[in-house]
Design an enzyme around this catalytic site. Structure first.
Site, mmCIF file in Angstrom:
data_model
loop_
_atom_site.group_PDB
_atom_site.id
_atom_site.type_symbol
_atom_site.label_atom_id
_atom_site.label_comp_id
_atom_site.label_asym_id
_atom_site.label_seq_id
_atom_site.Cartn_x
_atom_site.Cartn_y
_atom_site.Cartn_z
ATOM 1 N N ASP A 165 0.829 -1.203 0.000
ATOM 2 C CA ASP A 165 0.000 0.000 0.000
ATOM 3 C C ASP A 165 0.867 1.259 0.000
ATOM 4 O OD1 ASP A 165 -2.505 1.045 -0.236
ATOM 5 O OD2 ASP A 165 -2.886 1.163 1.902
ATOM 6 N N ASP A 171 0.954 6.176 5.102
ATOM 7 C CA ASP A 171 -0.196 5.270 5.227
ATOM 8 C C ASP A 171 0.076 3.914 4.572
ATOM 9 O OD1 ASP A 171 -2.689 4.615 6.193
ATOM 10 O OD2 ASP A 171 -3.757 5.364 4.438
#
Length: 196
Positions: A100, A110
């Site tokens: 991610d 993140d």
């Protein structure tokens, strides 16, 4: 969330130390730090704080393989993120994968981490083990993987697929019975939402 991102950040620092000295490698991805703040007077007593990233926010890798993102192949930042994933995968013997990867330019935030079912050196990630399997099957090495001397995952994945297909063939002593390897259904673990 802080533990995952800051763990990935430590891997990124080691990756940078190996990649930066290589002639022609250039800038390396950086995972920005994230901090947990305690605010006892607030109705939500904990929050995470990180540097604000200004510019076009791009996803260089995806969490579940359902989303196709060509930026990871077409941009230098995307290729270097894929190389970082490959580097972590190889350094941990396929036990951990930073996934991610997203952010602005070479500054990432993140992120997620997938580990094998039992974790890696006491660390359990926040993403499904299926991300490791997908990465192994879909990763295409690029010039930055070659510069770091990373081994191609194609041969490893093809050998594993052959071994699985051999196991699932009809057994010689019983032509009507097939031996199959059962697959457990695994769902990705979700993130706990926090106020930013």
């Amino acid at each position: 969330e802080c533990y995952v991102q800051n763990t990935a950040r430590e891997y990124a620092k080691i990756y940078a130390a190996e990649a930066k000295p290589l002639e022609g490698f250039g800038e390396v991805p950086e995972i920005i730090p994230i901090f947990l703040v305690h605010r006892p007077a607030n109705n939500i007593p904990y929050a995470t704080v990180e540097e604000e990233l200004v510019g076009e926010f791009v996803k260089y890798s995806v969490r579940d393989g359902k989303e196709v993102n060509f930026r990871r192949k077409d941009s230098e930042a995307g290729q270097k993120c894929c190389t970082f994933q490959h580097w972590v995968y190889e350094k941990t013997n396929g036990s951990l994968l930073v996934t991610d990867l997203q952010g602005v330019g070479m500054k990432l935030t993140d992120v997620g981490i997938a580990t094998l079912a039992k974790g890696y050196k006491g660390f359990k990630g926040n993403c499904s083990i299926s991300f490791i399997e997908q990465f192994r099957a879909l990763h295409q090495c690029n010039k930055f993987c070659e510069m770091l001397g990373l081994k191609s995952l194609r041969n490893t994945h093809q050998k594993q697929r052959k071994a699985t297909s051999v196991k699932s063939k009809t057994l010689p002593s019983s032509p009507a019975v097939k031996k199959t390897v059962p697959r457990k259904a695994r769902e990705p673990r979700g993130f706990v939402s926090t106020e930013h």
